[in-house]
Design an enzyme around this catalytic site. Structure first.
Site, mmCIF file in Angstrom:
data_model
loop_
_atom_site.group_PDB
_atom_site.id
_atom_site.type_symbol
_atom_site.label_atom_id
_atom_site.label_comp_id
_atom_site.label_asym_id
_atom_site.label_seq_id
_atom_site.Cartn_x
_atom_site.Cartn_y
_atom_site.Cartn_z
ATOM 1 N N ASP A 1 16.461 41.961 43.513
ATOM 2 C CA ASP A 1 16.429 42.585 42.244
ATOM 3 C C ASP A 1 17.668 42.493 41.526
ATOM 4 O O ASP A 1 18.691 42.122 42.095
ATOM 5 C CB ASP A 1 15.883 43.967 42.224
ATOM 6 N N ASP B 1 30.817 50.282 47.114
ATOM 7 C CA ASP B 1 31.257 50.466 48.628
ATOM 8 C C ASP B 1 32.238 49.204 49.100
ATOM 9 O O ASP B 1 33.364 49.456 49.394
ATOM 10 C CB ASP B 1 30.166 50.596 49.529
ATOM 11 N N ASP C 1 20.475 44.203 38.908
ATOM 12 C CA ASP C 1 20.712 45.636 38.420
ATOM 13 C C ASP C 1 21.599 45.221 37.299
ATOM 14 O O ASP C 1 22.267 44.175 37.325
ATOM 15 C CB ASP C 1 21.455 46.567 39.384
HETATM 16 P P1 ATP Z 1 20.309 45.107 48.780
HETATM 17 O O1 ATP Z 1 19.634 45.444 47.163
HETATM 18 O O2 ATP Z 1 20.408 43.919 49.315
HETATM 19 O O3 ATP Z 1 19.491 46.072 49.702
HETATM 20 P P2 ATP Z 1 22.706 46.243 47.429
HETATM 21 O O4 ATP Z 1 24.164 46.155 47.959
HETATM 22 O O5 ATP Z 1 22.175 45.528 45.997
HETATM 23 O O6 ATP Z 1 21.858 45.712 48.743
HETATM 24 P P3 ATP Z 1 21.628 48.812 46.327
HETATM 25 O O7 ATP Z 1 21.142 49.925 47.191
HETATM 26 O O8 ATP Z 1 20.731 47.839 45.508
HETATM 27 O O9 ATP Z 1 22.118 47.801 47.457
HETATM 28 O O10 ATP Z 1 22.886 49.076 45.452
HETATM 29 C C1 ATP Z 1 23.507 48.292 44.497
HETATM 30 C C2 ATP Z 1 24.578 48.715 44.193
HETATM 31 O O11 ATP Z 1 25.104 49.878 44.411
HETATM 32 C C3 ATP Z 1 25.472 48.021 45.533
HETATM 33 O O12 ATP Z 1 25.870 46.555 45.420
HETATM 34 C C4 ATP Z 1 26.896 48.793 45.567
HETATM 35 O O13 ATP Z 1 27.652 48.326 44.657
HETATM 36 C C5 ATP Z 1 26.449 49.941 44.985
HETATM 37 N N1 ATP Z 1 26.133 50.851 45.887
HETATM 38 C C6 ATP Z 1 24.963 51.097 46.729
HETATM 39 N N2 ATP Z 1 25.243 52.343 47.729
HETATM 40 C C7 ATP Z 1 26.276 52.675 47.665
HETATM 41 C C8 ATP Z 1 26.806 53.547 48.290
HETATM 42 N N3 ATP Z 1 26.420 54.283 49.438
HETATM 43 N N4 ATP Z 1 28.228 53.622 48.033
HETATM 44 C C9 ATP Z 1 28.948 53.140 46.715
HETATM 45 N N5 ATP Z 1 28.306 52.027 46.292
HETATM 46 C C10 ATP Z 1 27.099 51.794 46.682
HETATM 47 MG MG MG Z 2 20.173 45.651 45.270
#
Ligand code: ATP
Ligand code: MG
Length: 448
Positions: A75, A151, A77
Site C-alpha cells: 500500500d 524505526d 502511505d
Molecule cells: P509493511 O507495510 O511491509 O508491513 P511497513 O514498514 O510499511 O511494512 P507499516 O506498519 O505499514 O509497516 O508502517 C508504515 C511506516 O510507519 C513504516 O515504514 C515506519 O516508517 C513507520 N512505523 C511503523 N511501525 C513503527 C514503529 N513501531 N516504530 C516506528 N516507526 C514505525
Molecule cells: Mg506499509
C-alpha cells in the site's frame, strides 16, 4: 584496520547522536529509479492536491523502501505537514480516523490512502509506562522529527512525485543497497519505546533479504521479554503480519538461529522444541508462504490452528492417559490451550471458534465406516479440516494412507464411495428396545 574501526565508530556516533539535526540527502531518480508512474495513481493524486494547496506531501515509509528494493508495495502511505482537518477539507471523499493519533483516510477511486501528519520525536514529556514503552504518540512535528521517530533507516524515506526525488534522512538508500537493516537512534532505547520493533526487524529483514546490523540485533535476546508488556491485540496483529508476509519460514528460521523465538513468538517457543511439532509447523508455514506468493488468501484461523495443534495434542494425551474419555478430553484440551494463548495473543472469539471447528473435525477423519464419512463431507468446515489432515499426514502424525483415502473419497461418485467404506467389524451395538407404555386412550388413537 584501526583507522577503519575508528571511522566506523565515528560514523555510528554521528548516526546516533545527530539524526534529527542533519539535513536530508536529496536522491535523484537516476539513483533510486522510482518514476512517478511507479506509485499508485491515488497516492500521486493525493500528493498533487496537497502540494497545490501549499502543503508538503510525500509517499513515505514501506512503499518507497519496497520500490527501491524492487518489491511491489502493499500500500501507499502519504505524509504531510497539513493537519488532519486541513487534509479532510481538501478531499471530499475522506474521513478522519483514530482518536489518540488522528490520520485521514482519503478515498481515490478504489484506493484508500492513509494520510498522516508529520509527528514529533519523543522527548522528556512523552508519556511512557514503567518499562519505557511509549503510550501516546500524538504531537505534530517537523518532517525531520517525523523521520527520526520512524524505526529503521530504510523506512525514513520520503518520495516526492512532482520532482521524482527521495529525501533520505538517515542513509536509508545506502543501507538498502548494502542490504543492512539499521535502527534510527540507539536500538535499546528504541526497543524500550516499542518492543514490537524487535519483531518488525525480523519480519522486514526477511522480507527484504537484509542482514541485521549487529547493534540492532544484539540487544534483542536480552530485551525480548519486554514483549510481555505489549497489549495482546498488537502482538496478535504483528504475529499475523509476520506469518502472512510470504516469508514466514525465513522469519522463523532467523528467529531460531538467533535463539529469539523464546519470548518473541509466544506460540512457537514450545512447539519448535518438539521434532514432530516443528515439522508440522514448518510445513504449515511453507504452505502459507506459497499461498501468499501465489496471491491466494490465507485464513488466520487455519494458521493459528496449525501453530497450536501440537500443544493441544500434548494436553489431550495427558488427559487420555489419566483415563478421561477421548472426545471430551479433546474439547477440554482445546479450551485449555486457547485460554492460555489468549492471554498473550488476543485471538478473537470468531477466530477461536473457527480454530476449534478445525480441531474438532480431526478425530472424525479416523472413522471410515457407517454414515460418519458422508456426514463429514457435508460439514461447512470440511475443506479446512481436510487440508489440516493433509498436514498432519505429511508431518508423519497420521498415516498418509488415511489422507489419501479422504482425497479419493471426497472426489468419488456415489457407488465408489459405498465401496470404499470400511465394513463395520466391531460388535454391533444393539439399541435397547424402547418400551412404550400405552395409555388406553392413546392406544385407541394410534393408526394401525
Ligand atoms: P509493511 O507495510 O511491509 O508491513 P511497513 O514498514 O510499511 O511494512 P507499516 O506498519 O505499514 O509497516 O508502517 C508504515 C511506516 O510507519 C513504516 O515504514 C515506519 O516508517 C513507520 N512505523 C511503523 N511501525 C513503527 C514503529 N513501531 N516504530 C516506528 N516507526 C514505525
Ligand atoms: Mg506499509
Amino acid at each position: 584496520m584501526i583507522r577503519k574501526l575508528l571511522r566506523r565508530a565515528i560514523d555510528n556516533v554521528l548516526r546516533l547522536e545527530t539524526p534529527s539535526r542533519r539535513a536530508p540527502a536529496t536522491i535523484p531518480v537516476s539513483q533510486h529509479g522510482i518514476r512517478r508512474t511507479s506509485i499508485s495513481a491515488g497516492s500521486r493524486r493525493t500528493c498533487e492536491v496537497l502540494q497545490e494547496a501549499g502543503f508538503k506531501a510525500y509517499v513515505v515509509g514501506g512503499a518507497v523502501r519496497d520500490l527501491i528494493a524492487g518489491i511491489e508495495p502493499k500500500d501507499f502511505d502519504v505524509a504531510t505537514n497539513a493537519t488532519p482537518d486541513q487534509v479532510r477539507n481538501l478531499f471530499r471523499r475522506s474521513r478522519i480516523i483514530g482518536r489518540r493519533f488522528q490520520i485521514v483516510h482519503v478515498m481515490q477511486g478504489s484506493e484508500t490512502l492513509e494520510v498522516s501528519t508529520f509527528r514529533a520525536a519523543h522527548d522528556a514529556d512523552t508519556q511512557k509506562d514503567e518499562h519505557g514503552r511509549v503510550l501516546r504518540d500524538n504531537v505534530w512535528g517537523t518532517q525531520m522529527a517525523d523521520a527520526a521517530r520512524r524505526d529503521f533507516t530504510v523506512n525514513a524515506l520520503y518520495y516526492d512525485p512532482s520532482s521524482e526525488t527521495v529525501l533520505d534522512y538517515h542513509h536509508g538508500v545506502a543501507d538498502l543497497k548494502q542490504k543492512t537493516l539499521r535502527m534510527i537512534g540507539e536500538p535499546r532505547t528504541r526497543y524500550r519505546e516499542d518492543p514490537m520493533r524487535m519483531l518488525r526487524a525480523v519480519r522486514l529483514s526477511a522480507k527484504l533479504g537484509l542482514s541485521l546490523d549487529p547493534a540492532l540485533r544484539e540487544p534483542i535476546r536480552e530485551m525480548a521479554s519486554l514483549m510481555e508488556n505489549v497489549p495482546a491485540a498488537r502482538v496478535f496483529d504483528e504475529m499475523l503480519k509476520l506469518l502472512t508476509s510470504g516469508h514466514a519460514v525465513e522469519c522463523v528460521k532467523r528467529l531460531r538461529d538467533d535463539g529469539l523465538h523464546h519470548g518473541l513468538l509466544p506460540l512457537l517457543d514450545v512447539i519448535l522444541e518438539q521434532p514432530l511439532g516443528e515439522k508440522f509447523v514448518m510445513l504449515a508455514l511453507t504452505n502459507t508462504d506459497d499461498r501468499v506468493r501465489e496471491g491466494k488468501t490465507v485464513s488466520p484461523s487455519f494458521l493459528f490452528a496449525t501453530l497450536l495443534w501440537h500443544e493441544v495434542l500434548g494436553d489431550w494425551d495427558k488427559r487420555k492417559a489419566a483415563k478421561e474419555p477421548s472426545i471430551p478430553a479433546l474439547f477440554t484440551a482445546m479450551d485449555a490451550v486457547l485460554d492460555q494463548q489468549s492471554e498473550k495473543l488476543a485471538i478473537t472469539r470468531r477466530i477461536s471458534g473457527d480454530i476449534k471447528d478445525i480441531w474438532a473435525l480431526q478425530p472424525r477423519f479416523d472413522k471410515r465406516s457407517g454414515k460418519t464419512p458422508l456426514r463429514l463431507l457435508e460439514q461447512p468446515r470440511f475443506r479446512a479440516g481436510y487440508d489440516f489432515l493433509l498436514l498432519r499426514a505429511e508431518s508423519g502424525e497420521v498415516p498418509l494412507e488415511l489422507a489419501h483415502w479422504w482425497r479419493d473419497f471426497q472426489h468419488a461418485d456415489h457407488i465408489t464411495r459405498e465401496e470404499m467404506l470400511v465394513p463395520d467389524t466391531g460388535p454391533k451395538k444393539r439399541r435397547p428396545r424402547r418400551r412404550v407404555k400405552k395409555a388406553p386412550e392413546d392406544a385407541a388413537e394410534t393408526p394401525s
